[in-house]
Design a protein around this motif. Structure first.
Motif, mmCIF file in Angstrom:
data_model
loop_
_atom_site.group_PDB
_atom_site.id
_atom_site.type_symbol
_atom_site.label_atom_id
_atom_site.label_comp_id
_atom_site.label_asym_id
_atom_site.label_seq_id
_atom_site.Cartn_x
_atom_site.Cartn_y
_atom_site.Cartn_z
ATOM 1 N N MET A 173 0.883 -1.062 0.005
ATOM 2 C CA MET A 173 -0.193 0.008 0.145
ATOM 3 C C MET A 173 0.949 1.239 0.040
ATOM 4 S SD MET A 173 -3.145 -1.073 2.725
ATOM 5 C CE MET A 173 -3.557 0.761 2.906
ATOM 6 N N GLU A 174 1.963 1.269 0.752
ATOM 7 C CA GLU A 174 2.739 2.510 0.584
ATOM 8 C C GLU A 174 3.466 2.659 -0.560
ATOM 9 O OE1 GLU A 174 4.725 5.660 2.547
ATOM 10 O OE2 GLU A 174 2.989 4.750 3.284
ATOM 11 N N THR A 175 3.940 1.474 -0.906
ATOM 12 C CA THR A 175 4.572 1.490 -2.525
ATOM 13 C C THR A 175 3.549 2.123 -3.551
ATOM 14 O OG1 THR A 175 5.867 -0.376 -1.765
ATOM 15 C CG2 THR A 175 6.002 0.451 -4.134
ATOM 16 N N VAL A 176 2.506 1.622 -3.529
ATOM 17 C CA VAL A 176 1.444 2.194 -4.357
ATOM 18 C C VAL A 176 1.275 3.707 -4.154
ATOM 19 C CG1 VAL A 176 -1.110 2.152 -5.047
ATOM 20 C CG2 VAL A 176 0.127 -0.011 -4.619
ATOM 21 N N ARG A 177 1.151 4.156 -3.042
ATOM 22 C CA ARG A 177 1.147 5.538 -2.813
ATOM 23 C C ARG A 177 2.179 6.517 -3.127
ATOM 24 N NH1 ARG A 177 2.423 9.347 0.735
ATOM 25 N NH2 ARG A 177 3.473 8.107 1.985
ATOM 26 N N LEU A 178 3.483 5.874 -2.857
ATOM 27 C CA LEU A 178 4.730 6.538 -3.274
ATOM 28 C C LEU A 178 4.730 6.646 -4.917
ATOM 29 C CD1 LEU A 178 7.244 5.093 -0.561
ATOM 30 C CD2 LEU A 178 6.267 7.476 -0.673
#
Length: 186
Positions: free
Chosen positions: A102-107
């Motif tokens: 999820m954090e990678t998608v956001r970044l």
């Protein structure tokens, strides 16, 4: 290959590309549908490298959609990258992987569209530099610079979130440009 077989074979890759490029489920579904409508209207059976051509059409549709919308949406609903089922994992491991995804998608959503396209093709689809060059219709050197710029932009964002790039990610491509590596590590 029939149209149905083509759709069944490539629908997940096309949708995944749309989702990572557009960051919105509804937009990704719409553009994915538009991609297949466009493909079916053309003489796709005559295309020599079908997957590369299909991903090029997909990326172009996504970039056109981003231009039309004139606003880049970084907030909203995030979807997790669907992984193939592996051996049973501890619930804690699964939760950590989902949080990291999820954090990678956001970044990724914070990167400029052209850089996001190169990074997602490289690390999510594991395309070689040559394949990315063909898909985006840009020279291989430009692919390398976009990957480098993408990792350079992601590094401080990831470090702020407690994530680090793995050591082999210091260079976004191998000697021959064919070896992809994972993008993040918690």
């Amino acid at each position: 290959m029939t149209e149905k077989e083509l759709f069944e074979t490539y629908k997940k890759e096309v949708y995944k590309t749309c989702l990572y490029m557009l960051q919105q489920k509804a937009d990704a579904e719409d553009v994915c549908q538009d991609v297949f409508v466009t493909v079916f209207r053309h003489n796709w059976r005559q295309v020599e490298y079908l997957k590369t051509w299909l991903l090029r059409v997909t990326v172009n549709h996504c970039l056109n959609h981003l231009k039309k919308s004139s606003r880049h949406r970084t907030d909203g609903q995030l979807l997790l990258f669907q992984r193939r089922p592996e051996t049973a994992k501890a619930a804690e491991t699964v939760a950590e992987e989902r949080e990291t995804a999820m954090e990678t998608v956001r970044l990724l959503g914070r990167l400029p569209a052209k850089i996001r396209a190169a990074v997602s093709l490289r690390y999510l689809h594991e395309c070689s530099l040559n394949e990315i060059s063909s898909i985006l219709s840009i020279p291989e050197g430009t692919v390398k610079s976009r990957l480098h710029k993408g990792l350079k932009l992601l590094r401080p964002m990831m470090e702020a979130g407690g994530m680090t790039l793995e050591k082999e990610d210091a260079h976004p491509y191998g000697q021959d440009g064919s070896q992809a590596c994972s993008m993040y590590k918690s």
